[in-house]
Scaffold this active site. Structure first.
Site, PDB file in Angstrom:
ATOM      1  N   GLY A   1       1.015  -0.713   0.304  1.00  0.00           N
ATOM      2  CA  GLY A   1       0.535   0.003  -0.154  1.00  0.00           C
ATOM      3  C   GLY A   1       0.996   1.018  -0.358  1.00  0.00           C
ATOM      4  O   GLY A   1       0.368   2.381   0.145  1.00  0.00           O
TER       5      GLY A   1
ATOM      6  N   THR B   1       2.309   3.269  -2.504  1.00  0.00           N
ATOM      7  CA  THR B   1       1.844   4.474  -3.722  1.00  0.00           C
ATOM      8  C   THR B   1       0.379   4.677  -3.082  1.00  0.00           C
ATOM      9  O   THR B   1       0.097   5.840  -2.863  1.00  0.00           O
ATOM     10  CB  THR B   1       1.596   3.521  -4.751  1.00  0.00           C
ATOM     11  OG1 THR B   1       1.808   2.317  -5.597  1.00  0.00           O
ATOM     12  CG2 THR B   1       1.407   4.412  -5.936  1.00  0.00           C
TER      13      THR B   1
ATOM     14  N   HIS C   1      11.677   0.997   1.235  1.00  0.00           N
ATOM     15  CA  HIS C   1      11.444  -0.469   2.006  1.00  0.00           C
ATOM     16  C   HIS C   1      12.085  -0.914   2.525  1.00  0.00           C
ATOM     17  O   HIS C   1      12.278  -2.246   3.180  1.00  0.00           O
ATOM     18  CB  HIS C   1      11.659  -1.058   0.267  1.00  0.00           C
ATOM     19  CG  HIS C   1      10.569  -0.990  -0.356  1.00  0.00           C
ATOM     20  ND1 HIS C   1       8.934  -0.549  -0.145  1.00  0.00           N
ATOM     21  CD2 HIS C   1      10.185  -0.781  -1.779  1.00  0.00           C
ATOM     22  CE1 HIS C   1       7.683  -0.462  -0.734  1.00  0.00           C
ATOM     23  NE2 HIS C   1       8.571  -0.353  -1.866  1.00  0.00           N
TER      24      HIS C   1
ATOM     25  N   ARG D   1       0.405  -4.831   5.703  1.00  0.00           N
ATOM     26  CA  ARG D   1      -0.243  -5.023   4.636  1.00  0.00           C
ATOM     27  C   ARG D   1      -0.488  -7.914   5.293  1.00  0.00           C
ATOM     28  O   ARG D   1       0.563  -7.738   5.432  1.00  0.00           O
ATOM     29  CB  ARG D   1      -0.545  -5.208   3.411  1.00  0.00           C
ATOM     30  CG  ARG D   1      -1.436  -5.993   2.295  1.00  0.00           C
ATOM     31  CD  ARG D   1      -1.404  -5.515   0.825  1.00  0.00           C
ATOM     32  NE  ARG D   1      -2.824  -5.898   0.437  1.00  0.00           N
ATOM     33  CZ  ARG D   1      -2.715  -5.111  -1.282  1.00  0.00           C
ATOM     34  NH1 ARG D   1      -1.404  -5.092  -1.479  1.00  0.00           N
ATOM     35  NH2 ARG D   1      -3.906  -5.794  -1.786  1.00  0.00           N
TER      36      ARG D   1
ATOM     37  N   SER E   1       0.115  -9.892  -4.596  1.00  0.00           N
ATOM     38  CA  SER E   1       0.626  -8.214  -6.039  1.00  0.00           C
ATOM     39  C   SER E   1       1.646  -8.161  -6.089  1.00  0.00           C
ATOM     40  O   SER E   1       1.943  -8.386  -7.293  1.00  0.00           O
ATOM     41  CB  SER E   1       0.090  -7.775  -4.301  1.00  0.00           C
ATOM     42  OG  SER E   1       0.196  -6.063  -5.334  1.00  0.00           O
TER      43      SER E   1
ATOM     44  N   ARG F   1      -3.189  -2.131  -9.352  1.00  0.00           N
ATOM     45  CA  ARG F   1      -3.797  -3.730  -9.831  1.00  0.00           C
ATOM     46  C   ARG F   1      -5.686  -3.793  -9.467  1.00  0.00           C
ATOM     47  O   ARG F   1      -6.189  -3.156 -10.579  1.00  0.00           O
ATOM     48  CB  ARG F   1      -3.082  -5.061  -9.606  1.00  0.00           C
ATOM     49  CG  ARG F   1      -3.234  -5.678 -10.403  1.00  0.00           C
ATOM     50  CD  ARG F   1      -2.294  -7.121  -9.870  1.00  0.00           C
ATOM     51  NE  ARG F   1      -2.963  -7.715  -8.506  1.00  0.00           N
ATOM     52  CZ  ARG F   1      -3.550  -8.572  -8.189  1.00  0.00           C
ATOM     53  NH1 ARG F   1      -4.667  -8.596  -8.978  1.00  0.00           N
ATOM     54  NH2 ARG F   1      -3.813  -8.769  -6.848  1.00  0.00           N
TER      55      ARG F   1
ATOM     56  N   GLY G   1      -6.449  -3.454  -5.901  1.00  0.00           N
ATOM     57  CA  GLY G   1      -6.345  -2.997  -4.685  1.00  0.00           C
ATOM     58  C   GLY G   1      -7.894  -3.401  -3.600  1.00  0.00           C
ATOM     59  O   GLY G   1      -8.223  -3.272  -3.195  1.00  0.00           O
TER      60      GLY G   1
HETATM   61  P1  PAP Z   1       5.281  -0.686  -4.489  1.00  0.00           P
HETATM   62  O1  PAP Z   1       6.139  -1.100  -2.972  1.00  0.00           O
HETATM   63  O2  PAP Z   1       5.574  -0.956  -5.778  1.00  0.00           O
HETATM   64  O3  PAP Z   1       5.546   1.000  -3.999  1.00  0.00           O
HETATM   65  P2  PAP Z   1       2.557  -0.730  -3.834  1.00  0.00           P
HETATM   66  O4  PAP Z   1       1.843   0.456  -3.611  1.00  0.00           O
HETATM   67  O5  PAP Z   1       2.629  -1.136  -1.878  1.00  0.00           O
HETATM   68  O6  PAP Z   1       3.160  -0.917  -4.267  1.00  0.00           O
HETATM   69  O7  PAP Z   1       1.754  -1.906  -3.498  1.00  0.00           O
HETATM   70  C1  PAP Z   1       0.439  -2.361  -4.632  1.00  0.00           C
HETATM   71  C2  PAP Z   1      -1.076  -2.531  -4.334  1.00  0.00           C
HETATM   72  O8  PAP Z   1      -1.310  -1.664  -3.956  1.00  0.00           O
HETATM   73  C3  PAP Z   1      -1.505  -3.028  -5.480  1.00  0.00           C
HETATM   74  O9  PAP Z   1      -3.108  -3.940  -5.218  1.00  0.00           O
HETATM   75  P3  PAP Z   1      -3.211  -5.435  -5.384  1.00  0.00           P
HETATM   76  O10 PAP Z   1      -1.554  -5.911  -6.667  1.00  0.00           O
HETATM   77  O11 PAP Z   1      -3.270  -6.279  -4.814  1.00  0.00           O
HETATM   78  O12 PAP Z   1      -3.792  -5.010  -6.473  1.00  0.00           O
HETATM   79  C4  PAP Z   1      -2.348  -2.283  -5.764  1.00  0.00           C
HETATM   80  O13 PAP Z   1      -3.892  -2.182  -6.879  1.00  0.00           O
HETATM   81  C5  PAP Z   1      -2.866  -1.243  -4.687  1.00  0.00           C
HETATM   82  N1  PAP Z   1      -2.846  -0.016  -4.617  1.00  0.00           N
HETATM   83  C6  PAP Z   1      -2.139   1.527  -5.492  1.00  0.00           C
HETATM   84  N2  PAP Z   1      -3.284   2.143  -5.032  1.00  0.00           N
HETATM   85  C7  PAP Z   1      -4.054   1.338  -4.161  1.00  0.00           C
HETATM   86  C8  PAP Z   1      -5.342   2.806  -3.908  1.00  0.00           C
HETATM   87  N3  PAP Z   1      -5.405   3.945  -4.250  1.00  0.00           N
HETATM   88  N4  PAP Z   1      -6.207   2.252  -2.733  1.00  0.00           N
HETATM   89  C9  PAP Z   1      -5.708   0.643  -2.246  1.00  0.00           C
HETATM   90  N5  PAP Z   1      -4.694  -0.367  -3.308  1.00  0.00           N
HETATM   91  C10 PAP Z   1      -4.174   0.458  -3.675  1.00  0.00           C
END
Ligand code: PAP
Length: 374
Positions: A104, A106, A183, A206, A214, A339, A341
């Site tokens: 989470g 981003t 990270h 998470r 993810s 993706r 979320g």
């Molecule tokens: P990173 O470590 O590469 O920055 P990060 O953002 O931690 O990635 O995680 C991405 C996950 O957060 C994705 O989850 P998923 O693959 O299970 O879908 C992504 O969809 C989700 N994500 C990104 N933006 C949001 C948001 N605004 N609300 C909820 N979930 C989000």
């Protein structure tokens, strides 16, 4: 060290404009004020070559054991440079978003930026204009930064910054309060962060099963790769997910949040999904910018929630898919951070046996800690 001298254009000069400003908008030009330190060119190769290593797998390139955790070898020079050269601002402090990948980050970057910068950039009324097209630079600049930039452009990874001399100069030039991210585990952070009473860390964790699913989707977005899920699943047991073992990463920040509650806040992705407004309030209070009653009545909290919602961010990421994000030394398209979320997507991908064996491992490893997932 490069003889090039750096300083900042006046519009974003440190001390001239109050932050946070999007990191991407900070510009450096020739001058002499914000040059990277004389230590800018250390060669870490020798130190890295001496570390124990794990050979490449279909999931990861070569990894090296560093500070008790397995890190991608390619990232280590930048991690070491971050540890050695980063100086948190002593008086103003910095705000650091911390996480394991795919927990989470981003989303938290977007929420923290929108909350901390709401004085300069008021969140737009819903529905936020996701159409970021058009050539008019003037109009685009008036848009809320999150409507034209990926949250990673607003809040950069410190590990990435130290892979670029220009970004290092931008870091020095960024006005306070700076919003940055990492990270890395708490134990590996430089003392200028962990020993600074003015630095704040917001950590997001998470459920590991969703984190792994993810990550699996993320690595396989690259169509030239077809990484079996088993490699990603086993990375937790093998302590190669990222740096320190997953449980140590979480417990490290959790214990720090108990020891230093004014400096470390732990959030949970699932809790943020269930009640984003309450978590935005927690972020605001933690960084010392609580919402006023007038702001609440004017709908500022709900506008931030809406602006940073998965639906809005995904639509924006899709619009920006043509451009990419550099995370340390790799490039990822802007839409790859959004993706599904959802909570609990793991049930669609793993067998009950895989889930049970990971749950058992984690419950053993978390035994003795009072940390619980949401
Ligand atoms: P990173 O470590 O590469 O920055 P990060 O953002 O931690 O990635 O995680 C991405 C996950 O957060 C994705 O989850 P998923 O693959 O299970 O879908 C992504 O969809 C989700 N994500 C990104 N933006 C949001 C948001 N605004 N609300 C909820 N979930 C989000």
């Amino acid at each position: 060290m490069s003889s090039e001298k750096m300083t900042l254009v006046s519009a974003t000069a440190a001390g001239c404009q109050r932050g946070p400003v999007p990191f991407k908008d900070v510009a450096v030009v020739a001058g002499d004020a914000h040059r990277p330190s004389a230590e800018g060119d250390e060669d870490f190769d020798e130190a890295i070559a001496a570390l124990p290593s794990k050979p490449p797998t279909p999931l990861m390139r070569r990894m090296r054991l560093y500070h008790g955790g397995w890190f991608p070898e390619k990232w280590l020079p930048y991690i070491m440079a971050f540890q050695r050269r980063f100086e948190a601002r002593r008086e103003e402090g910095d705000v650091i978003v911390a996480s394991l990948p795919k927990c989470g980050t981003t989303w938290l970057k977007a929420l923290a930026f929108a909350t901390a910068a709401r004085g300069t950039y008021p969140p737009p009324p819903p529905p936020p204009a996701v159409d970021v097209g058009g050539d008019d630079g003037g109009d685009r600049r008036r848009l809320h930064p999150l409507l034209r930039l990926n949250p990673h452009d607003c809040v950069p990874f410190l590990e990435s910054i130290y892979s670029s001399k220009e970004d290092e100069a931008k870091l020095a030039a960024t006005p306070s309060p700076r919003l940055l991210s990492t990270h890395l585990p708490y134990s590996v952070l430089p003392a200028s962060i962990t020993g600074n009473p003015n630095c704040k860390i917001i950590y997001v964790c998470r459920q590991p099963k969703d984190m792994l699913i993810s990550f699996w989707h993320f690595v396989n977005r690259d169509k030239s790769r077809d990484v079996p899920l088993s490699y990603v699943w086993e990375s937790v047991r093998e302590c190669t997910y990222f740096g320190s073992p997953v449980w140590d990463h979480i417990i490290g920040y959790w214990n720090a949040s108990k020891a230093r509650p004014c400096n470390v806040l732990v959030l949970r992705y699932e809790d943020m999904k269930r009640d984003p407004a309450r978590n935005v309030e927690r972020i605001a209070e933690f960084i010392g910018q609580p919402f006023s009653e007038a702001e609440r009545e004017a709908g500022v909290v709900s506008r931030i929630v809406e602006l940073c919602s998965f639906e809005t961010m995904k639509a924006l990421g899709t619009r920006m898919a043509g451009s990419s994000q550099r995370v340390v030394s790799s490039e990822f398209p802007n839409d790859s951070f959004f993706r599904k979320g959802a909570i609990g997507d793991w049930v669609n991908h793993v067998t009950p046996d895989m889930a049970e064996s990971l749950d058992k491992l984690l419950s053993e490893r978390f035994d003795g800690s009072d940390f619980t997932f949401a």
